[in-house]
Design an enzyme around this catalytic site. Sequence first.
Site, PDB file in Angstrom:
ATOM      1  N   GLU A 187      15.808   1.074 -12.079  1.00  0.00           N
ATOM      2  CA  GLU A 187      16.907   0.317 -12.684  1.00  0.00           C
ATOM      3  C   GLU A 187      16.845   0.373 -14.208  1.00  0.00           C
ATOM      4  OE1 GLU A 187      14.763  -0.549 -10.385  1.00  0.00           O
ATOM      5  OE2 GLU A 187      15.528  -2.080  -9.034  1.00  0.00           O
TER       6      GLU A 187
ATOM      7  N   CYS B 291      12.977  -5.778  -9.423  1.00  0.00           N
ATOM      8  CA  CYS B 291      11.837  -6.624  -9.790  1.00  0.00           C
ATOM      9  C   CYS B 291      12.261  -7.579 -10.919  1.00  0.00           C
ATOM     10  CB  CYS B 291      10.649  -5.764 -10.218  1.00  0.00           C
ATOM     11  SG  CYS B 291      10.828  -5.080 -11.876  1.00  0.00           S
TER      12      CYS B 291
ATOM     13  N   CYS C  82      10.666   1.277 -13.677  1.00  0.00           N
ATOM     14  CA  CYS C  82      11.473   1.219 -12.459  1.00  0.00           C
ATOM     15  C   CYS C  82      12.779   2.001 -12.641  1.00  0.00           C
ATOM     16  CB  CYS C  82      11.845  -0.219 -12.121  1.00  0.00           C
ATOM     17  SG  CYS C  82      10.450  -1.257 -11.736  1.00  0.00           S
TER      18      CYS C  82
ATOM     19  N   CYS D 219      13.186  -5.991 -14.287  1.00  0.00           N
ATOM     20  CA  CYS D 219      14.496  -5.314 -14.257  1.00  0.00           C
ATOM     21  C   CYS D 219      15.628  -6.325 -14.234  1.00  0.00           C
ATOM     22  CB  CYS D 219      14.590  -4.384 -13.049  1.00  0.00           C
ATOM     23  SG  CYS D 219      13.569  -2.921 -13.247  1.00  0.00           S
TER      24      CYS D 219
ATOM     25  N   ASN E  59      12.259   5.713 -10.295  1.00  0.00           N
ATOM     26  CA  ASN E  59      11.015   5.185 -10.842  1.00  0.00           C
ATOM     27  C   ASN E  59      10.079   6.317 -11.228  1.00  0.00           C
ATOM     28  OD1 ASN E  59      10.857   5.580  -8.025  1.00  0.00           O
ATOM     29  ND2 ASN E  59       9.056   4.271  -7.843  1.00  0.00           N
ATOM     30  N   ILE E  60       9.339   6.079 -12.306  1.00  0.00           N
ATOM     31  CA  ILE E  60       8.405   7.091 -12.808  1.00  0.00           C
ATOM     32  C   ILE E  60       7.065   6.398 -13.048  1.00  0.00           C
ATOM     33  CG2 ILE E  60       7.952   8.766 -14.650  1.00  0.00           C
ATOM     34  CD1 ILE E  60      11.042   8.868 -15.032  1.00  0.00           C
ATOM     35  N   GLU E  61       6.057   6.867 -12.312  1.00  0.00           N
ATOM     36  CA  GLU E  61       4.727   6.262 -12.422  1.00  0.00           C
ATOM     37  C   GLU E  61       3.817   7.202 -13.209  1.00  0.00           C
ATOM     38  OE1 GLU E  61       3.598   5.573  -8.353  1.00  0.00           O
ATOM     39  OE2 GLU E  61       5.126   4.022  -8.096  1.00  0.00           O
TER      40      GLU E  61
HETATM   41  N1  THU Z   1      10.230  -0.082  -8.244  1.00  0.00           N
HETATM   42  C1  THU Z   1      11.464   0.260  -8.732  1.00  0.00           C
HETATM   43  O1  THU Z   1      11.648   1.355  -9.293  1.00  0.00           O
HETATM   44  N2  THU Z   1      12.491  -0.622  -8.604  1.00  0.00           N
HETATM   45  C2  THU Z   1      12.418  -1.779  -7.903  1.00  0.00           C
HETATM   46  O2  THU Z   1      13.410  -2.463  -7.777  1.00  0.00           O
HETATM   47  C3  THU Z   1      11.144  -2.204  -7.320  1.00  0.00           C
HETATM   48  C4  THU Z   1       9.949  -1.357  -7.629  1.00  0.00           C
HETATM   49  C5  THU Z   1       9.154   0.904  -8.336  1.00  0.00           C
HETATM   50  C6  THU Z   1       8.078   0.599  -9.305  1.00  0.00           C
HETATM   51  C7  THU Z   1       6.911   1.365  -8.708  1.00  0.00           C
HETATM   52  O3  THU Z   1       6.968   2.701  -9.132  1.00  0.00           O
HETATM   53  C8  THU Z   1       7.174   1.342  -7.226  1.00  0.00           C
HETATM   54  O4  THU Z   1       8.536   1.008  -7.075  1.00  0.00           O
HETATM   55  C9  THU Z   1       6.310   0.368  -6.457  1.00  0.00           C
HETATM   56  O5  THU Z   1       6.368  -0.896  -7.029  1.00  0.00           O
END
Ligand code: THU
Length: 280
Positions: A206, A237, A204, A240, A193-195
Site C-alpha cells: 500500500e 497494517c 508494504c 499503512c 511488498n518488498i522485504e
Molecule cells: N504486508 C503488506 O504489504 N501489506 C499489508 O497490508 C500487510 C502486510 C506485507 C509486509 C510483509 O512483507 C508481509 O506482508 C508480511 O507481513
Amino acid sequence: MADSDRGRLSVASIDVLVGQEAAFLALARDFEAMIARKGYGRAETIRDEAQPLRFYAVRYWTDMASAQACHSDAEVQTLTAQLFQIARVTHVVNGVRRPDPKRPLIDTQRAGSEADRRVGFERRGKNIGRTAGDRRAHRDRRLGPRRLRDRPGGVDLVGAARRARENADAAFSQFKVGAALEAADGAIFTGCNIENSTYGLTICAERVAMFKALSEGHRAFTRIAIVADTPAPTPPCGACRQILWEFGGNLEVELANLSEEKGTYRLKDLLPLPFDARLL
Ligand code: THU
C-alpha cells in the site's frame, strides 16, 4: 461531436498554499491560454469569495477526446506538476471519464473527505459521526467490488492489485501482497511488498503504491484495492492506514484474494480517531 460529449466539464477545487497566490494565478492564466490555443476547450478560474485561498478551476472540454488529449499533453502535465507544488487539488466533477452514474458520488465523497482533512478538528467532529441509517444507505449506493467488475469499461482495480502482487519480493515471510491505488483523475498506481535482510526495512504494498503516486505529483485519491493469497481478507497494517489516511483521506478500501473479492470498507472505519496534521 457526439451527443454524449456535449457540455463535458471538469471542476477542481484548488487550495493554494499561503504565499503562492501570485504564482497560482500566473499558472492558471498559462493553463487557460494553452488549452484555448490547442483547441482542447476553455478554462476558467473562479475565486471562492468566502475562502481567500480557494479557487475553482472549471474546464469546458471541446469533447471527450480533447479532454483526454489534454491530460496526456506533456506541456499540460508540466503545468499540473507545478500546480501540485503550490496547491492541493481536489477533483469535484471529472468530465474526462465516460459517463458513469456511480462516479460522481465517489468524487463528491472524496471532495468531502479532502475538506475534512484540512479544515480543523471541530468541523471534522461534525462530519465523522454518520448515523447508522446514513451508513447503510451509503453502503448500498457504493461501488461494490462485484459491481465494479461488471461495470462496462470500468477499471479493474482488484485485477491491477493481483498483477502487482506478482512482483512482490517476500523472500522472508513468503506473504505476497499487491495494491492498486486510484487517483482522482483516474490514474492507477500499483505497489507490492518488498522485504530485505534487515526485515525492519520492509515496505508494504500500500505504501509503495501511495509513494509512487505522490512522487509523480498526485494528491487526490479515491480508492485502493489490496490483494493477498489468503482465505480471509488482508487489511492494511497500522502504518499503512496512517499514510493512506494522511495522503488519501477517506478512501474506499477494497480487499480481495486471488479468486474472490472480500469486502469494501472506508478508511475512516479502519482508522477511527486518527492522528494527523490537524492535531499538531
Ligand atoms: N504486508 C503488506 O504489504 N501489506 C499489508 O497490508 C500487510 C502486510 C506485507 C509486509 C510483509 O512483507 C508481509 O506482508 C508480511 O507481513
